[in-house]
Design an enzyme around this catalytic site. Structure first.
Site, PDB file in Angstrom:
ATOM      1  N   PRO A  18       0.746  -1.249   0.000  1.00 27.41           N
ATOM      2  CA  PRO A  18       0.000   0.000   0.000  1.00 27.41           C
ATOM      3  C   PRO A  18       0.779   1.305   0.000  1.00 27.41           C
ATOM      4  O   PRO A  18       1.139   1.822   1.030  1.00 27.41           O
ATOM      5  CB  PRO A  18      -0.834  -0.079   1.283  1.00 27.41           C
ATOM      6  CG  PRO A  18      -0.268  -1.194   2.085  1.00 27.41           C
ATOM      7  CD  PRO A  18       0.868  -1.772   1.354  1.00 27.41           C
ATOM      8  N   GLU A  19       0.973   1.893  -1.138  1.00 24.73           N
ATOM      9  CA  GLU A  19       1.357   3.294  -1.236  1.00 24.73           C
ATOM     10  C   GLU A  19       0.295   3.913  -2.133  1.00 24.73           C
ATOM     11  O   GLU A  19      -0.648   3.239  -2.530  1.00 24.73           O
ATOM     12  CB  GLU A  19       2.781   3.423  -1.787  1.00 24.73           C
ATOM     13  CG  GLU A  19       3.812   2.841  -0.815  1.00 24.73           C
ATOM     14  CD  GLU A  19       5.273   3.007  -1.214  1.00 24.73           C
ATOM     15  OE1 GLU A  19       5.570   3.896  -2.025  1.00 24.73           O
ATOM     16  OE2 GLU A  19       6.104   2.247  -0.711  1.00 24.73           O
ATOM     17  N   LYS A  63      -2.795   8.277   0.367  1.00 20.22           N
ATOM     18  CA  LYS A  63      -2.798   6.954   0.976  1.00 20.22           C
ATOM     19  C   LYS A  63      -4.078   6.663   1.742  1.00 20.22           C
ATOM     20  O   LYS A  63      -4.070   5.988   2.772  1.00 20.22           O
ATOM     21  CB  LYS A  63      -1.575   6.803   1.901  1.00 20.22           C
ATOM     22  CG  LYS A  63      -0.425   6.039   1.234  1.00 20.22           C
ATOM     23  CD  LYS A  63       0.723   5.802   2.170  1.00 20.22           C
ATOM     24  CE  LYS A  63       1.926   6.637   1.829  1.00 20.22           C
ATOM     25  NZ  LYS A  63       3.066   6.370   2.736  1.00 20.22           N
TER      26      LYS A  63
END
Length: 439
Positions: free
Chosen positions: A2-3, A54
DNA sequence: CGTCCACGTCTAC
DNA sequence: TAGACCTGGACGG
């Protein structure tokens, strides 16, 4: 995973998978997860997603079911609800059949289909979070991918902020200014411009500001002349904070449509992060920064080089149950065969600084004092939920064999809105306390 | 077995 | 500027 790009791909995924689908009932949270319940319950609703930096917001919108269902309005949530998600280190969305509910599916949305299907927020490490009726987090800046102009402005007009006293590689992780940039992106971005990671951020960014003006000048004067030759101007750091993440989005869009192995695709794309031959050091926060060549002047004392192969957690074929299985991994894995092998990190390290042994940082994260896995073990056997239909689940869980436990644990009671679809029972406001749950 | 490491925040001394 | 929060894969003995 997750970015910024992954969060955005997650929102695309949700919108694609949920298009035309109707969801129903309550939103379920796993018991082990400490995030708040999502007090939403509705006979029929749809799900839409959007991302910013994000974060992802799911909007749950009650669906016009006209005709019937008009009467059970009482406690139903009639307004849309936004749920904001932050993914931590391991969060993502998945859409499966109910029987294939993955381990670590911590928040679940059920369709109104025959064999139900489930959109779940999966998060192995549970660093992720969500908030019902949430909004984009205050203090996070504009999205580097989709609010580019204001992102730029936000950085360049605040260069006096002490956040920019830090090395550029650390400033890039500050979500107040670089919402969407994470550890692999900072490495890839700095690498493209060959900017040493431990140069003071303000120094790098002030340069950009000037350069920007220059550009305008150039454009103005040369535009009329030869538009062709001029274009070659190298992009600045802030523009790469925009384009590099978008490259990853593009990879993903092509990648998982045909259930491709988006796994090695990203690895193949990496030019610096975890790439063999690159250098690495831990920054002042103990995070590993990958780079090539000169580290720059602000290197933390006793910073150590790291080596690690980024082994992404399986390939999230995302989509559905079993399908892409593994098959594909081999075909693609070949591309970059033994790309990452042994790393020859920062040579200077080995000899000198190693001896000075001042490595205070040593480790982070690991504090573990063999604390019992407080996870699943809450043997609350009782269960107490005689509610007729308990779908056959755990038994069929054939994931791997070893981890069958932690998995399912629902927490039904939470929102008193269970059998709505079936009987429209005017709910029993049992023992006062939390029975009401309106909203 | 045990240690180290991981795509990120958070809060507390 | 340290921890805390977590699970699990890779690798070493």
């Amino acid at each position: 995973m997750p970015e910024g790009p992954e969060l955005h791909l997650a929102s695309l995924f949700v919108n694609r998978m949920c298009e035309g689908l109707v969801f129903t009932g309550a939103v379920e949270k796993s018991e082990v997860n400490k995030n708040p319940e999502v007090p939403f319950c509705c006979d029929a609703y749809i799900i839409k997603a959007q991302s910013r930096g994000k974060e992802v917001i799911l909007t749950l919108t009650p669906f016009k079911n006209d005709g019937d269902s008009k009467r059970k309005v009482g406690k139903q949530t009639q307004h849309p609800m936004d749920v904001v998600f932050r993914f931590g280190m391991s969060g993502f969305f998945r859409f499966t059949s109910e029987d294939d509910l993955p381990k670590h599916a911590h928040l679940r949305f059920y369709t109104n289909e025959r064999p139900r299907r489930v959109l779940s927020f999966e998060d192995t490490r549970r660093f992720g979070s969500w908030q019902a009726n949430g909004t984009w987090q205050k203090d996070r800046g504009p999205c580097v991918m989709f609010e580019y102009e204001s992102f730029r402005e936000n950085v360049l007009s605040n260069l006096s902020d002490k956040a920019f006293d830090k090395p550029i590689c650390e400033a890039l992780l500050n979500q107040k200014y670089f919402n969407g940039i994470g550890n692999y992106l900072r490495a890839e971005i700095l690498f493209r411009l060959q900017i040493p990671p431990f140069v003071k951020a303000r120094t790098v960014l002030e340069g950009i500001e000037l350069k920007n003006e220059d550009k305008k000048e150039i454009k103005k004067t040369t535009d009329t002349a030869g538009k062709k030759g001029v274009k070659v101007e190298t992009p600045d750091l802030l523009s790469l904070c925009h384009t590099v993440p978008l490259e990853v989005v593009k990879l993903g869009e092509n990648g998982y449509k045909p259930a491709k192995a988006e796994y090695s695709v990203l690895q193949a794309w990496m030019q610096c992060y975890c790439v063999d031959g690159m250098n690495s050091l831990s920054d002042h926060n103990g995070r590993t920064i990958w780079f090539k060549g000169d580290p720059g002047p602000m290197v933390p004392k006793g910073a150590k080089s790291r080596k690690h192969k980024w082994k992404i957690q399986k390939d999230h074929d995302y989509t559905d149950s079993k399908k892409a299985k593994k098959t594909h991994t081999e075909s693609i894995a070949i591309e970059k065969p033994a790309k990452k092998k042994d790393n020859i990190k920062v040579k200077k390290e080995s000899a000198t600084s190693k001896a000075q042994g001042g490595s205070k940082k040593q480790k982070k994260d690991t504090k573990r004092v063999s604390k019992e896995p407080a996870d699943e073990n809450t043997k609350s056997k009782k269960q107490g939920k005689r509610s007729s239909k308990v779908p056959p689940r755990t038994g069929t869980n054939k994931i791997k064999g070893q981890h069958v436990e932690e998995v399912i644990k629902t927490k039904r009671n939470s929102v008193t809105c269970k059998e709505s679809a079936t009987k429209a029972k005017p709910q029993r406001r049992s023992s006062g306390t939390r029975g009401g749950r309106s909203r």
